[in-house]
Scaffold this active site. Structure first.
Site, mmCIF file in Angstrom:
data_model
loop_
_atom_site.group_PDB
_atom_site.id
_atom_site.type_symbol
_atom_site.label_atom_id
_atom_site.label_comp_id
_atom_site.label_asym_id
_atom_site.label_seq_id
_atom_site.Cartn_x
_atom_site.Cartn_y
_atom_site.Cartn_z
ATOM 1 C CG HIS A 22 -2.100 -0.847 1.133
ATOM 2 N ND1 HIS A 22 -3.026 -0.749 0.118
ATOM 3 C CD2 HIS A 22 -2.534 -1.844 1.925
ATOM 4 C CE1 HIS A 22 -3.967 -1.644 0.293
ATOM 5 N NE2 HIS A 22 -3.687 -2.337 1.381
ATOM 6 C CB CYS A 34 -3.778 3.217 -2.699
ATOM 7 S SG CYS A 34 -2.634 2.162 -1.808
#
Length: 112
Positions: A22, A34
């Site tokens: 992430h 993201c």
């Protein structure tokens, strides 16, 4: 950090793309890096499936330490389908590279 590993063969064709992690650019739901990365990878995969009628080997998972996306074109594709699949995968890499140019501390591309 999002890590994108691109594996190529001797002819420089893309053999697999693996995306892990992430970005942690912002809190979940507000993380532009993201969201942008996800949009690019899923958009490219969907384009290959919709425009070429081609299903690729695909693995996805949401892991505690981050997301996981793996795609691999089959090696027995007809030459014209293989060429168009490669073009769409290369376009995906250009888009991910554009994100990395602006947010390099949150996304890294590695060709191996």
């Amino acid at each position: 950090m999002i890590r994108v590993k691109i594996r190529r063969d001797g002819a420089e064709l893309i053999r697999s793309i693996e995306v892990t992690g992430h970005a942690e650019f912002a809190e979940p739901g507000l993380d532009l890096v993201c969201a942008g990365t996800s949009s690019v990878i899923f958009g490219a995969y969907n384009a290959i499936e919709s425009l070429l009628g081609q299903v690729l080997l695909l693995e996805m998972a949401e892991q505690q330490e981050g997301g996981y996306f793996y795609v691999e074109p089959y090696t027995d594709l007809a030459p014209d389908v293989s060429e168009r699949t490669q073009l769409l995968l290369e376009a995906m890499l250009v888009q991910l590279g554009t994100i990395a140019e602006s947010y390099g501390e949150f996304i890294q591309l590695e060709q191996i």
